[in-house]
Design a protein around this motif. Structure first.
Motif, PDB file in Angstrom:
ATOM      1  N   TRP A 106     -28.679 -90.947  48.029  1.00 24.72           N
ATOM      2  CA  TRP A 106     -28.609 -90.925  46.565  1.00 24.72           C
ATOM      3  C   TRP A 106     -28.324 -89.510  46.059  1.00 24.72           C
ATOM      4  CZ3 TRP A 106     -31.711 -87.819  43.622  1.00 24.72           C
ATOM      5  CH2 TRP A 106     -32.895 -87.355  44.175  1.00 24.72           C
ATOM      6  N   GLN A 107     -28.760 -88.506  46.833  1.00 30.23           N
ATOM      7  CA  GLN A 107     -28.474 -87.130  46.451  1.00 30.23           C
ATOM      8  C   GLN A 107     -26.993 -86.802  46.638  1.00 30.23           C
ATOM      9  OE1 GLN A 107     -31.253 -85.366  49.125  1.00 30.23           O
ATOM     10  NE2 GLN A 107     -33.014 -85.570  47.736  1.00 30.23           N
ATOM     11  N   LEU A 108     -26.392 -87.396  47.654  1.00 26.90           N
ATOM     12  CA  LEU A 108     -24.951 -87.253  47.828  1.00 26.90           C
ATOM     13  C   LEU A 108     -24.211 -87.828  46.626  1.00 26.90           C
ATOM     14  CD1 LEU A 108     -22.451 -86.640  49.697  1.00 26.90           C
ATOM     15  CD2 LEU A 108     -22.666 -89.019  50.470  1.00 26.90           C
ATOM     16  N   ILE A 109     -24.664 -88.997  46.182  1.00 31.04           N
ATOM     17  CA  ILE A 109     -24.028 -89.635  45.021  1.00 31.04           C
ATOM     18  C   ILE A 109     -24.210 -88.781  43.766  1.00 31.04           C
ATOM     19  CG2 ILE A 109     -24.184 -91.631  43.483  1.00 31.04           C
ATOM     20  CD1 ILE A 109     -24.804 -93.321  45.981  1.00 31.04           C
ATOM     21  N   LEU A 110     -25.418 -88.187  43.614  1.00 29.46           N
ATOM     22  CA  LEU A 110     -25.669 -87.345  42.438  1.00 29.46           C
ATOM     23  C   LEU A 110     -24.791 -86.090  42.459  1.00 29.46           C
ATOM     24  CD1 LEU A 110     -27.288 -86.574  39.903  1.00 29.46           C
ATOM     25  CD2 LEU A 110     -28.999 -85.546  41.421  1.00 29.46           C
ATOM     26  N   CYS A 111     -24.736 -85.405  43.618  1.00 27.39           N
ATOM     27  CA  CYS A 111     -24.003 -84.138  43.693  1.00 27.39           C
ATOM     28  C   CYS A 111     -22.498 -84.351  43.754  1.00 27.39           C
ATOM     29  CB  CYS A 111     -24.473 -83.337  44.916  1.00 27.39           C
ATOM     30  SG  CYS A 111     -26.184 -82.781  44.828  1.00 27.39           S
ATOM     31  N   TRP A 112     -22.048 -85.073  44.768  1.00 24.60           N
ATOM     32  CA  TRP A 112     -20.616 -85.328  44.921  1.00 24.60           C
ATOM     33  C   TRP A 112     -20.086 -86.210  43.810  1.00 24.60           C
ATOM     34  CZ3 TRP A 112     -18.302 -86.560  50.373  1.00 24.60           C
ATOM     35  CH2 TRP A 112     -18.272 -85.384  51.129  1.00 24.60           C
ATOM     36  N   GLY A 113     -20.854 -87.286  43.538  1.00 22.83           N
ATOM     37  CA  GLY A 113     -20.341 -88.274  42.601  1.00 22.83           C
ATOM     38  C   GLY A 113     -20.429 -87.838  41.155  1.00 22.83           C
ATOM     39  N   VAL A 114     -21.660 -87.572  40.686  1.00 22.72           N
ATOM     40  CA  VAL A 114     -21.873 -87.370  39.251  1.00 22.72           C
ATOM     41  C   VAL A 114     -21.507 -85.949  38.815  1.00 22.72           C
ATOM     42  CG1 VAL A 114     -23.571 -87.422  37.393  1.00 22.72           C
ATOM     43  CG2 VAL A 114     -23.645 -89.152  39.203  1.00 22.72           C
ATOM     44  N   LEU A 115     -22.171 -84.945  39.398  1.00 18.05           N
ATOM     45  CA  LEU A 115     -21.965 -83.573  38.912  1.00 18.05           C
ATOM     46  C   LEU A 115     -20.534 -83.092  39.110  1.00 18.05           C
ATOM     47  CD1 LEU A 115     -25.280 -81.794  39.993  1.00 18.05           C
ATOM     48  CD2 LEU A 115     -24.612 -82.581  37.716  1.00 18.05           C
ATOM     49  N   VAL A 116     -20.038 -83.195  40.324  1.00 15.67           N
ATOM     50  CA  VAL A 116     -18.679 -82.715  40.578  1.00 15.67           C
ATOM     51  C   VAL A 116     -17.655 -83.592  39.875  1.00 15.67           C
ATOM     52  CG1 VAL A 116     -16.973 -82.243  42.365  1.00 15.67           C
ATOM     53  CG2 VAL A 116     -19.353 -81.632  42.730  1.00 15.67           C
ATOM     54  N   GLY A 117     -17.932 -84.894  39.767  1.00 13.84           N
ATOM     55  CA  GLY A 117     -17.015 -85.782  39.043  1.00 13.84           C
ATOM     56  C   GLY A 117     -16.887 -85.392  37.577  1.00 13.84           C
ATOM     57  N   LEU A 118     -18.027 -85.102  36.933  1.00 12.75           N
ATOM     58  CA  LEU A 118     -17.995 -84.693  35.531  1.00 12.75           C
ATOM     59  C   LEU A 118     -17.316 -83.338  35.362  1.00 12.75           C
ATOM     60  CD1 LEU A 118     -21.607 -85.730  34.392  1.00 12.75           C
ATOM     61  CD2 LEU A 118     -19.445 -86.826  33.748  1.00 12.75           C
ATOM     62  N   GLY A 119     -17.629 -82.409  36.262  1.00 12.98           N
ATOM     63  CA  GLY A 119     -17.057 -81.067  36.135  1.00 12.98           C
ATOM     64  C   GLY A 119     -15.561 -81.043  36.336  1.00 12.98           C
ATOM     65  N   THR A 120     -15.096 -81.633  37.429  1.00 15.30           N
ATOM     66  CA  THR A 120     -13.658 -81.633  37.678  1.00 15.30           C
ATOM     67  C   THR A 120     -12.919 -82.514  36.671  1.00 15.30           C
ATOM     68  OG1 THR A 120     -13.984 -83.378  39.337  1.00 15.30           O
ATOM     69  CG2 THR A 120     -13.860 -81.115  40.136  1.00 15.30           C
TER      70      THR A 120
END
Length: 439
Positions: A106-120
């Motif tokens: 779930w931390q992978l999903i939060l970091c890779w998925g949510v944070l980096v997805g929103l930033g990029t």
């Protein structure tokens, strides 16, 4: 006695400096986009997570990368390009750096998925549309192609580096390196990126002061959602969004994250496969810039017909090209696919401008959202296909067939009426007038 100051002159028009720092920002954002394809296997080996689980994180990243774009375009209109880009780079760095501490999927999903997805996503192609729309009247197609190529350049610069760092020191230093790359871009954005030509006392490149229109006020979320609500009532929007959905599925969703694992399945070393994707980046730069040049001269619908049709035929051949060694046939595929990778962006953006006028950045943001939804579906679906069948072949063939559908959708778009000068969106008279006044 009053002294009359001469008008401000610039040896190089500031629009080119803005375009240059935008290019650098997009490269910094692209650093992380080189990571998932290289690190899928290391994460699978260290944590035992299935390819479907890891692909789900990649899919969320790709979906948010697209769905954030129209809201980012509205935020840039409300708060300025520089503030949005700086914030986005910081979010990307935080998401990438935090991955080194994760212990659960779930931390992978939060970091890779949510944070980096929103930033990029906040620095996605809506940034290209906003910068070219505000700073350029002439050379818009060419500059769109150059800025779009920044993503490929980022892949070119970072993909082999990430692969080598992962091989020698592990995936954590690779993730920290991409975070550092995003942070390194921030000072350049603060120093050189400006929101509008008037901030530097100039007119847009190739235009007049009248082309530097006032920003649209109001709530950014409402602006983005109203743009979508109006656009969905038009046939061109659905044809463009449908074609771009397939574009995303056949590039960012399938080839970018899954080419390396697929090549590794056939015995090819990861560093060799990463090098091939870097070559895609080399030729993508040339192909996208050339596509932007063509877009200024050729019917964009015909360009999209050619791009999607040829891409589909190449994907039909790909499963037979994999092997332990790099053959001439694989090199030919890599060169062609690189030329075609995001060559679709300049003509798609040009068609958005033709049909939606002053609202083109926001509407193109939603078209790009469809691109990333397609990418997310393909990223997850290809992982499932690999887990279930033990091979990626079905994913390649499905993407090839969809590309032929995209070619048909593109050529089905009717020519925009020559009388269109503002927007073809069916909006109410008062909002339409406001949009004409504010751009």
């Amino acid at each position: 006695m009053t002294t009359v100051l001469p008008p401000r002159t610039h040896r190089v028009h500031p629009a080119w400096w803005v375009a240059g720092v935008t290019f650098v920002a997009l490269i910094g954002a692209a650093a992380f986009r080189a990571v998932p394809g290289v690190l899928i296997d290391p994460l699978h080996e260290e944590f035992g997570w299935s390819l479907s689980t890891i692909s789900a994180a990649v899919a969320i990243n790709l979906a948010l990368y697209g769905l954030t774009a129209p809201f980012a375009a509205a935020l840039m209109d409300r708060f300025g390009i520089r503030r949005v880009v700086v914030t986005a780079l910081l979010v990307v760095a935080a998401g990438s750096g935090a991955t080194v501490f994760m212990t659960a999927s779930w931390q992978l999903i939060l970091c890779w998925g949510v944070l980096v997805g929103l930033g990029t996503g906040s620095m996605a192609l809506s940034l290209v549309a906003t910068v070219t729309g505000r700073w350029f009247v002439e050379r818009r197609g060419l500059v769109s192609g150059v800025l779009t190529a920044a993503g490929a350049t980022g892949q070119l610069v970072f993909l082999p580096v990430v692969a080598v760092v992962d091989e020698r020191w592990g995936w954590r230093p690779a993730a920290l390196g991409t975070a550092a790359a995003a942070l390194a871009v921030v000072p350049f954005v603060v120093w050189l990126l400006r929101d509008r030509p008037r901030d530097l006392g100039v007119a847009p490149y190739g235009g007049t002061a009248a082309d530097d229109v006032d920003p649209v006020g109001g709530n950014p979320a409402r602006t983005a959602l109203r743009g979508l609500a109006d656009a969905v009532r038009t046939r061109p929007f659905w044809l463009l969004a449908g074609g771009f959905l397939i574009c995303g599925a056949s590039t960012n969703g399938l080839v970018q994250p899954h080419f390396i694992p697929a090549a590794h399945d056939h015995g090819m070393p990861v560093t060799t496969a990463a090098g091939l994707l870097a070559v895609v980046g080399v030729f993508d730069v040339a192909g996208t810039i050339f596509s932007g040049w063509l877009t200024d001269r050729v019917d964009p619908r015909l360009l999209l017909l050619a791009y999607y049709g040829l891409r589909g035929m190449s994907l039909f051949l790909l499963p037979q090209l994999f092997g332990t060694d790099v053959q001439a046939s694989m090199i030919a595929f890599i060169v062609f696919y690189g030329l075609d990778w995001v060559a679709t962006v300049p003509p798609t953006l040009a068609l958005c401008r033709q049909y939606f006028g002053s609202r083109a950045p926001v509407v193109f943001g939603w078209v790009f959202a469809a691109h990333q939804v397609g990418a997310a579906i393909a990223a997850f679906g290809a992982g499932v296909v690999r887990d279930v069948t033990g091979s990626y072949d079905g994913a390649w063939y499905a993407a090839a067939a969809l590309c032929l559908v995209a070619a048909a959708l593109s050529i089905s778009i009717r020519r925009a009426p020559a009388s269109v000068t503002g927007t073809t969106l069916p909006v109410e008279p008062v909002p339409a007038a406001a949009d004409q006044a504010h751009g």
